[in-house]
Design an enzyme around this catalytic site. Sequence first.
Site, short mmCIF file in Angstrom:
data_model
loop_
_atom_site.label_atom_id
_atom_site.label_comp_id
_atom_site.label_asym_id
_atom_site.label_seq_id
_atom_site.Cartn_x
_atom_site.Cartn_y
_atom_site.Cartn_z
N CYS A 126 -1.96 8.71 2.92
CA CYS A 126 -1.76 8.47 1.52
C CYS A 126 -3.14 8.65 0.77
O CYS A 126 -2.79 8.76 -0.43
CB CYS A 126 -1.25 6.85 1.40
SG CYS A 126 -2.37 5.73 2.37
N GLU A 160 0.93 -1.25 -0.07
CA GLU A 160 0.01 -0.01 0.04
C GLU A 160 0.85 1.19 -0.21
O GLU A 160 1.56 1.62 0.98
CB GLU A 160 -0.98 -0.06 1.31
CG GLU A 160 -2.26 0.77 1.02
CD GLU A 160 -1.96 2.39 1.82
OE1 GLU A 160 -1.54 3.16 1.10
OE2 GLU A 160 -1.93 2.34 2.98
#
EC number: 1.2.1.24
Length: 528
Positions: A331, A297
Amino acid sequence: MVIGAAARVAIGGCRKLISSHTSLLLVSSQCRQMSMDAQSVSEKLRSSGLLRTQGLIGGKWLDSYDNKTIKVNNPATGEIIADVACMGTKETNDAIASSYEAFTSWSRLTAGERSKVLRRWYDLLIAHKEELGQLITLEQGKPLKEAIGEVAYGASFIEYYAEEAKRVYGDIIPPNLSDRRLLVLKQPVGVVGAITPWNFPLAMITRKVGPALASGCTVVVKPSELTPLTALAAAELALQAGVPPGALNVVMGNAPEIGDALLTSPQVRKITFTGSTAVGKKLMAAAAPTVKKVSLELGGNAPSIVFDDADLDVAVKGTLAAKFRNSGQTCVCANRVLVQDGIYDKFAEAFSEAVQKLEVGDGFRDGTTQGPLINDAAVQKVETFVQDAVSKGAKIIIGGKRHSLGMTFYEPTVIRDVSDNMIMSKEEIFGPVAPLIRFKTEEDAIRIANDTIAGLAAYIFTNSVQRSWRVFEALEYGLVGVNEGLISTEVAPFGGVKQSGLGREGSKYGMDEYLEIKYVCLGDMNRH
């Protein structure tokens, strides 16, 4: 060698933080009062048994074998919270061996037995959400309310996978020949190495460890050196819940050595990592010799697209949430705010007014909505991006500089007239800066949004169902929010496309990342 460069930057940034904090400790009496509050919180956590400073290997709390330590700092004040064990190759190899040994017994428990252990862990996380939230604020800096929210969010993955453990179904395939029976089994992959970041010190761990333990895997966690205390507290509660020795290990300290040990060991069958795209690529390469399963990720460059027909209040509220949560250090933060011509000026004014109301301060102070950035290196990066944009013609509406509180606080910032030749339109800002980019048509918006190597999250604001459908189908992103800025949940898959990663976390799909598929063919089945 594997994650050495990035790790050394992180560790070096921590050392810079200490020296910069020393020089900045001539801050206001308000900051000194904050310091006293943080100290009392630290003392309470220590007395509760949740402020752990040793690593966890084989169910035992251990110092590093050479007795070295690293300092964990409060980013709001620069104070040293604790000295934690600085572990390396030897400790990590022992943690791997412990997980490898524990795998046999843990994986052979029934799904129901593993489920009960995870449920107890969830209950303990919720019972201690106030203390865990305080610990997150202490070492990471986010506002206490937001930190307690992270605990609830992080715990939700343990609850979800406690239930999902009992729903790992195989399959029966209609045979190709009459004397055969064809079966499909799902089995745990084995020992998992989980490398987690500092921005969500609890949730990024539970989102990985939850499905791993539920599926029957065992785990070695390497938390960020900047925020290891939350990981250790969560591990303490896991032990109290009945997670057996070796099923969950935590090692922290020398990131290059720990990373290399996890990546080169043939006993580790999977690596799961949340962090930068650059480091993720190195992990992929390092995992190749032993052909490990890899889940990544990675970084994002999220667009928040505001169309002319959007509800202005909804667009402002949603973009504010998507941009400024955790002071922009996520993010999935809106990295670029794309606004259509017809609503651009109205949105810029309304959005700036909303940003102006954000309260910057120590996370323990009532009313704070924006905490510090994690360290001085993070502030310097934001400053560089802002200076680059201004030098190329962008205009600061509000903010644009370090906050008067000093330390690593930065003013919530809105910048208009941002174009694609500026760094902040291409790279992840990871700070409280919202660049406004103008577009004319729907096609322009899609082109600008997709013009990036990243593909994690995107946001759309429009009152047209037809438009939203066209746009979210065309966007090259793993997650899309329509008229909503906070979209992550344990019941939905989280992950990116392109260079934002591989695999998914959360939901039933997240469980598959920790399972191998085995096909079984039974022959000679017509014999009596």
